[in-house]
Write a protein that holds these residues in place. Structure first.
Motif, PDB file in Angstrom:
ATOM      1  N   LYS A   1       0.844  -1.193   0.000  1.00  0.00           N
ATOM      2  CA  LYS A   1       0.000   0.000   0.000  1.00  0.00           C
ATOM      3  C   LYS A   1       0.879   1.242   0.000  1.00  0.00           C
ATOM      4  N   ILE A   2       0.447   2.252  -0.739  1.00  0.00           N
ATOM      5  CA  ILE A   2       1.109   3.556  -0.774  1.00  0.00           C
ATOM      6  C   ILE A   2       0.030   4.630  -0.661  1.00  0.00           C
ATOM      7  N   PRO A   3       0.125   5.579   0.266  1.00  0.00           N
ATOM      8  CA  PRO A   3       1.166   5.758   1.275  1.00  0.00           C
ATOM      9  C   PRO A   3       1.290   4.523   2.175  1.00  0.00           C
ATOM     10  N   THR A   4       2.492   4.247   2.602  1.00  0.00           N
ATOM     11  CA  THR A   4       2.748   3.051   3.389  1.00  0.00           C
ATOM     12  C   THR A   4       2.882   3.395   4.872  1.00  0.00           C
ATOM     13  N   THR A   5       2.523   2.445   5.699  1.00  0.00           N
ATOM     14  CA  THR A   5       2.550   2.640   7.153  1.00  0.00           C
ATOM     15  C   THR A   5       3.970   2.553   7.691  1.00  0.00           C
ATOM     16  N   VAL A   6       4.299   3.450   8.597  1.00  0.00           N
ATOM     17  CA  VAL A   6       5.583   3.433   9.304  1.00  0.00           C
ATOM     18  C   VAL A   6       5.273   3.340  10.787  1.00  0.00           C
ATOM     19  N   ILE A   7       5.760   2.309  11.431  1.00  0.00           N
ATOM     20  CA  ILE A   7       5.528   2.110  12.861  1.00  0.00           C
ATOM     21  C   ILE A   7       6.737   2.601  13.650  1.00  0.00           C
ATOM     22  N   VAL A   8       6.496   3.479  14.601  1.00  0.00           N
ATOM     23  CA  VAL A   8       7.556   3.955  15.490  1.00  0.00           C
ATOM     24  C   VAL A   8       7.391   3.229  16.820  1.00  0.00           C
ATOM     25  N   ARG A   9       8.282   2.288  17.061  1.00  0.00           N
ATOM     26  CA  ARG A   9       8.201   1.488  18.281  1.00  0.00           C
ATOM     27  C   ARG A   9       8.394   2.360  19.530  1.00  0.00           C
ATOM     28  N   LYS A  10       7.888   1.873  20.659  1.00  0.00           N
ATOM     29  CA  LYS A  10       7.939   2.679  21.878  1.00  0.00           C
ATOM     30  C   LYS A  10       9.369   2.958  22.325  1.00  0.00           C
ATOM     31  N   THR A  11      10.319   2.078  21.941  1.00  0.00           N
ATOM     32  CA  THR A  11      11.717   2.319  22.301  1.00  0.00           C
ATOM     33  C   THR A  11      12.296   3.509  21.539  1.00  0.00           C
ATOM     34  N   LEU A  12      11.654   3.899  20.440  1.00  0.00           N
ATOM     35  CA  LEU A  12      12.112   5.029  19.639  1.00  0.00           C
ATOM     36  C   LEU A  12      11.269   6.279  19.868  1.00  0.00           C
TER      37      LEU A  12
END
Length: 284
Positions: free
Chosen positions: A183-194
């Motif tokens: 899929k575009i736009p594509t999902t970016v996950i920011v983990r809790k450690t970041l």
């Protein structure tokens, strides 16, 4: 802790109590701990008081010492934000030793931006000039910040131990040496450690950013790098370090080069202002 070994103030940590304070701050934020160590080291060097001597002050003496530090830095024409960033670790260290400063420390201009106050975000055309001047790695770094709004620390943390990984793009598929997005736009996950708030969140990367990321990852594959879910998204150019994370300061350096090549003097964080500005325009 390799960066700690390079600090000229490392010797201050020989004091067991000061080391406990440093470790306690570090549990909340590694970057803050190192920055506060540097500030306390500066105060020790400038005002000739060790952390142990500061901790032995009585509340009134401690208050007077902080006020003297503020006055001295004001006389040096230091900005309010700079002075405030010296007072914070002092108060934290004193509170760690059971000394609470009751007096309100007034610092003119503590909330004001100085060097970056007039820094405007780039226009889409200027962003295009910067991206055209960037190599594949820099294109990915700049576009991720400009198009998703993440902090530089998300791409690579202070010590270079963590950062965005291939698995943080759940709609990214690698097959037969090619990279595609479901899929575009594509999902970016920011983990809790970041995440600065320690809460996981997600954002989206647009088609232009996906193109840059696809080109960069396929280039790494052609270099015979095996990309796995936990592979660093942005990695050193040196082949023997391939797949490892790089530090925030290095992320900033590689982003700064195309900014300068394009003829601008902005900081890398200007891309976050670009993201914020474009969102506000879209909302209005």
């Amino acid at each position: 802790m390799s960066q700690l070994a390079k600090s000229p103030y490392q010797r201050l940590l020989d004091d067991a109590d000061f080391r406990r304070w440093f470790d306690n701050v570090r549990r909340g934020s590694v970057a803050t701990a190192h920055e506060w160590l540097r500030r306390i080291g500066f105060i020790h060097k400038t005002f000739h008081k060790s952390p142990k001597q500061i901790a032995s002050l009585k509340p009134k003496e401690a208050t007077n010492f902080i006020l003297d530090v503020v006055s001295a830095l004001e006389s040096q024409k230091r900005s309010g934000s700079y002075i405030s960033n010296c007072v914070k670790p002092l108060k934290s260290w004193l509170e760690f030793n059971g000394i609470t400063i009751q007096q309100r420390i007034k610092i003119p201009g503590r909330g004001e931006l100085t060097r970056v106050a007039d820094e405007r975000p780039p226009t889409p055309e200027e962003l295009g000039r910067i991206l055209n001047a960037a190599d594949l790695r820099a294109k990915v770094a700049c576009s991720l910040v400009a198009f998703t709004g993440v902090r530089l620390e998300v791409l690579g943390d202070f010590l270079g131990d963590d950062g965005l990984q291939v698995r943080d793009f759940p709609e990214l598929v690698i097959e037969n040496g090619t990279v595609e997005f479901e899929k575009i736009p594509t999902t970016v996950i920011v983990r809790k450690t970041l995440s600065k708030t320690k809460n996981q969140f997600f954002t989206f990367l647009c088609s232009e950013g996906c193109d840059y990321l696809k080109q960069y990852l396929e280039w790494r594959i052609r270099r015979n790098e095996k990309l796995e879910p936990k592979s660093a998204l942005i990695t050193p150019l040196t082949a023997k370090l391939a797949g490892q994370h790089i530090r925030t300061i290095n992320i900033g350096d590689l982003m700064r080069k195309p900014i300068r090549y394009a003829g601008f003097q902005w900081r890398p964080y200007v891309f976050r202002r670009y993201f914020d500005t474009r969102l506000m325009i879209a909302e209005s």
